[in-house]
Design a protein around this motif. Structure first.
Motif, PDB file in Angstrom:
ATOM      1  N   CYS A 188       8.681  15.854   7.599  1.00 46.50           N
ATOM      2  CA  CYS A 188       7.433  15.120   7.768  1.00 46.50           C
ATOM      3  C   CYS A 188       7.673  13.616   7.774  1.00 46.50           C
ATOM      4  CB  CYS A 188       6.465  15.497   6.656  1.00 46.50           C
ATOM      5  SG  CYS A 188       4.892  14.602   6.729  1.00 46.50           S
ATOM      6  N   LEU A 189       8.408  13.116   6.787  1.00 50.59           N
ATOM      7  CA  LEU A 189       8.656  11.675   6.704  1.00 50.59           C
ATOM      8  C   LEU A 189       9.516  11.187   7.863  1.00 50.59           C
ATOM      9  CD1 LEU A 189       9.202  11.142   2.864  1.00 50.59           C
ATOM     10  CD2 LEU A 189       7.104  10.994   4.206  1.00 50.59           C
ATOM     11  N   MET A 190      10.474  12.031   8.273  1.00 50.34           N
ATOM     12  CA  MET A 190      11.336  11.642   9.385  1.00 50.34           C
ATOM     13  C   MET A 190      10.534  11.488  10.662  1.00 50.34           C
ATOM     14  SD  MET A 190      14.450  10.867   9.993  1.00 50.34           S
ATOM     15  CE  MET A 190      15.128  10.281  11.534  1.00 50.34           C
ATOM     16  N   SER A 191       9.535  12.328  10.847  1.00 48.26           N
ATOM     17  CA  SER A 191       8.730  12.249  12.068  1.00 48.26           C
ATOM     18  C   SER A 191       7.871  10.985  12.118  1.00 48.26           C
ATOM     19  CB  SER A 191       7.823  13.485  12.166  1.00 48.26           C
ATOM     20  OG  SER A 191       6.853  13.478  11.129  1.00 48.26           O
ATOM     21  N   GLN A 192       7.616  10.366  10.977  1.00 46.97           N
ATOM     22  CA  GLN A 192       6.774   9.167  10.942  1.00 46.97           C
ATOM     23  C   GLN A 192       7.530   7.902  11.376  1.00 46.97           C
ATOM     24  OE1 GLN A 192       3.539   9.948  10.444  1.00 46.97           O
ATOM     25  NE2 GLN A 192       4.456  11.984  10.222  1.00 46.97           N
ATOM     26  N   VAL A 193       8.847   7.949  11.330  1.00 48.71           N
ATOM     27  CA  VAL A 193       9.640   6.775  11.732  1.00 48.71           C
ATOM     28  C   VAL A 193      10.487   7.058  12.971  1.00 48.71           C
ATOM     29  CG1 VAL A 193       9.738   5.905   9.377  1.00 48.71           C
ATOM     30  CG2 VAL A 193      11.560   7.397  10.200  1.00 48.71           C
ATOM     31  N   ASP A 194      10.275   8.219  13.592  1.00 52.94           N
ATOM     32  CA  ASP A 194      11.119   8.620  14.705  1.00 52.94           C
ATOM     33  C   ASP A 194      10.894   7.771  15.952  1.00 52.94           C
ATOM     34  OD1 ASP A 194      13.124  10.154  15.663  1.00 52.94           O
ATOM     35  OD2 ASP A 194      11.879  11.828  16.296  1.00 52.94           O
ATOM     36  N   GLN A 195       9.702   7.263  16.153  1.00 57.14           N
ATOM     37  CA  GLN A 195       9.373   6.462  17.337  1.00 57.14           C
ATOM     38  C   GLN A 195       9.380   4.968  16.992  1.00 57.14           C
ATOM     39  OE1 GLN A 195       9.103   7.871  20.289  1.00 57.14           O
ATOM     40  NE2 GLN A 195       9.329   9.918  19.417  1.00 57.14           N
ATOM     41  N   ASN A 196      10.558   4.466  16.643  1.00 59.05           N
ATOM     42  CA  ASN A 196      10.751   3.038  16.332  1.00 59.05           C
ATOM     43  C   ASN A 196       9.877   2.545  15.186  1.00 59.05           C
ATOM     44  OD1 ASN A 196      12.672   2.681  18.390  1.00 59.05           O
ATOM     45  ND2 ASN A 196      11.049   2.401  19.908  1.00 59.05           N
ATOM     46  N   ARG A 211       0.860  -1.182   0.000  1.00 60.59           N
ATOM     47  CA  ARG A 211       0.000   0.000   0.000  1.00 60.59           C
ATOM     48  C   ARG A 211       0.897   1.233   0.000  1.00 60.59           C
ATOM     49  NH1 ARG A 211      -4.266  -1.861   4.749  1.00 60.59           N
ATOM     50  NH2 ARG A 211      -5.224  -3.606   3.586  1.00 60.59           N
ATOM     51  N   VAL A 212       0.664   2.129  -0.932  1.00 64.78           N
ATOM     52  CA  VAL A 212       1.528   3.297  -1.111  1.00 64.78           C
ATOM     53  C   VAL A 212       0.802   4.534  -0.575  1.00 64.78           C
ATOM     54  CG1 VAL A 212       2.897   4.641  -2.735  1.00 64.78           C
ATOM     55  CG2 VAL A 212       2.483   2.206  -3.157  1.00 64.78           C
ATOM     56  N   TYR A 213       1.498   5.284   0.274  1.00 68.10           N
ATOM     57  CA  TYR A 213       0.939   6.481   0.899  1.00 68.10           C
ATOM     58  C   TYR A 213       1.844   7.675   0.610  1.00 68.10           C
ATOM     59  CZ  TYR A 213      -1.700   3.155   3.805  1.00 68.10           C
ATOM     60  OH  TYR A 213      -2.505   2.149   4.242  1.00 68.10           O
ATOM     61  N   THR A 214       1.268   8.852   0.728  1.00 71.03           N
ATOM     62  CA  THR A 214       2.007  10.098   0.789  1.00 71.03           C
ATOM     63  C   THR A 214       1.337  10.978   1.823  1.00 71.03           C
ATOM     64  OG1 THR A 214       3.023  11.880  -0.503  1.00 71.03           O
ATOM     65  CG2 THR A 214       0.715  11.316  -1.000  1.00 71.03           C
ATOM     66  N   THR A 215       1.903  12.146   2.081  1.00 67.56           N
ATOM     67  CA  THR A 215       1.330  13.052   3.087  1.00 67.56           C
ATOM     68  C   THR A 215       0.982  14.389   2.439  1.00 67.56           C
ATOM     69  OG1 THR A 215       3.453  13.989   3.743  1.00 67.56           O
ATOM     70  CG2 THR A 215       2.769  11.959   4.848  1.00 67.56           C
ATOM     71  N   ARG A 216       0.184  15.166   3.134  1.00 67.54           N
ATOM     72  CA  ARG A 216      -0.175  16.488   2.617  1.00 67.54           C
ATOM     73  C   ARG A 216       1.041  17.408   2.575  1.00 67.54           C
ATOM     74  NH1 ARG A 216      -5.481  16.583   1.872  1.00 67.54           N
ATOM     75  NH2 ARG A 216      -6.826  15.234   3.144  1.00 67.54           N
ATOM     76  N   CYS A 217       1.985  17.170   3.474  1.00 67.98           N
ATOM     77  CA  CYS A 217       3.217  17.961   3.440  1.00 67.98           C
ATOM     78  C   CYS A 217       3.996  17.697   2.146  1.00 67.98           C
ATOM     79  CB  CYS A 217       4.083  17.617   4.649  1.00 67.98           C
ATOM     80  SG  CYS A 217       3.373  18.081   6.252  1.00 67.98           S
ATOM     81  N   CYS A 218       4.062  16.415   1.739  1.00 70.47           N
ATOM     82  CA  CYS A 218       4.764  16.061   0.495  1.00 70.47           C
ATOM     83  C   CYS A 218       4.043  16.646  -0.721  1.00 70.47           C
ATOM     84  CB  CYS A 218       4.861  14.547   0.374  1.00 70.47           C
ATOM     85  SG  CYS A 218       5.892  13.776   1.643  1.00 70.47           S
ATOM     86  N   ILE A 219       2.713  16.596  -0.713  1.00 67.69           N
ATOM     87  CA  ILE A 219       1.943  17.155  -1.843  1.00 67.69           C
ATOM     88  C   ILE A 219       2.120  18.668  -1.904  1.00 67.69           C
ATOM     89  CG2 ILE A 219      -0.383  17.494  -2.742  1.00 67.69           C
ATOM     90  CD1 ILE A 219      -1.116  14.757  -1.603  1.00 67.69           C
TER      91      ILE A 219
END
Length: 246
Positions: A104-112, A59-67
Motif C-alpha cells: 500500500c505505501l509503496m503504491s503511494q510513491v510509485d508515480q514520482n 501532517r501525519v497520515y495512515t491508510t486503512r490497509c495499515c490499520i
C-alpha cells in the motif's frame, strides 16, 4: 551525536525540498510497525515527535490497509491501534480490497511521489524499495528517536541527469542552431572560392602615345628657337660693321 543527527536531517530535507518540491507542512505516511515503535519510546504522540524532528509543521497520515494489518497482529499492539485512531486517513485506493501495508505505501510513491509523502516505516525491505524511487523519502525510529534515511546514490544520479537535461538546448533551439551553422558554412565556402578582380599596377603602366596630334615633336621646337637666336646675332654683327665703315 545529536548535532551530527541534526546536520544529516537538515541536509536530507534540503535535498528533497530543492529537487522534489517537499515543503511544510510536511506530509508523513506511517505504517503500523512505525506507530508501535513510537509508542514504545513513550516520548509523546506521533505528530508532536515528528514536528520536533523535522523542525516545522507536519501532517501525519495512515491508510486503512495499515490499520487492517495492525489489527491482525493481535492484542499485543493494542496501544499502537489506539494511537492510529488519532491519525488522518489517506485514501489509498484499496478500500474494497485491502493489501499489505508495504504494498500500500509503496503504491503511494510509485508515480514520482506527487503527494510528497515521507514514508515512515520499520520495514527495511520497504525502505530500500522506496529509496530506489527518485522522490522516495524514508523515516524510521530507533532507541535514540526518529531518524531520516539519507538520499540514495540512485536519487542523486537522477537529480544530476535532470539538471543536465535542463542545461541542454531544446529540440527547436537545437534545430535552429544547426540550420544557422549550415548556412554560415555555405556562405563562407561560396565567398572563399570567388577571387576579386585586381586593378592594373600603376607602376607598370606606360603613357599613351598621341598618334593623331598635329603638334611637332619637342625636339624640333628647340631647334627652331636656336636658329632664331643665331640669325639675330648675325644681323646685329652686320649692323655694327656698317656703322664702323661710315
Amino acid at each position: 551525536m545529536r548535532r551530527k543527527k541534526q546536520k544529516h536531517t537538515r541536509r536530507a530535507l534540503r535535498f528533497y525540498r530543492i529537487n522534489f518540491g517537499f515543503h511544510p507542512p510536511y506530509k508523513i505516511l506511517v505504517d503500523g510497525n512505525f506507530i508501535n515503535a513510537i509508542v514504545q519510546l513513550k516520548r509523546g504522540d506521533i505528530e508532536s515527535q515528528l514536528r520536533h524532528f523535522l523542525g516545522d509543521a507536519c501532517r501525519v497520515y495512515t491508510t486503512r490497509c495499515c490499520i487492517h494489518e495492525l489489527k491482525s497482529m493481535g492484542a499485543e499492539l493494542g496501544e499502537a491501534r489506539k494511537a492510529s485512531k488519532q491519525l488522518r486517513i489517506h485514501h489509498c485506493g484499496h478500500d474494497q480490497e485491502p493489501v499489505s501495508a508495504s504494498e500500500c505505501l509503496m503504491s503511494q510513491v510509485d508515480q514520482n511521489n506527487q503527494e510528497h509523502f515521507f514514508i515512515a516505516t520499520q520495514d527495511r525491505n520497504l525502505q530500500n524499495k522506496i529509496t530506489r524511487q527518485p522522490a522516495g523519502a524514508v523515516l524510521f525510529a530507533t532507541v535514540n528517536g526518529i531518524q531520516m534515511e539519507m538520499p540514495s546514490e540512485k536519487q542523486k544520479s537522477h537529480v544530476v541527469q535532470q539538471v543536465q537535461k535542463k542545461m541542454m538546448p531544446g529540440d527547436i533551439e537545437r534545430q535552429s542552431n544547426m540550420v544557422a551553422s549550415e548556412h554560415d558554412q555555405r556562405s563562407s565556402m561560396r565567398y572563399r572560392g570567388v577571387k576579386k578582380a585586381k586593378g592594373p599596377n600603376p607602376l607598370s603602366m606606360k603613357p599613351k602615345k598621341d598618334r593623331h596630334s598635329g603638334h611637332p615633336p619637342l625636339g624640333n621646337e628647340n631647334t627652331d628657337t636656336a636658329t632664331k637666336k643665331k640669325s639675330s646675332r648675325v644681323r646685329k654683327s652686320r649692323l655694327r660693321q656698317e656703322q664702323t665703315t661710315h
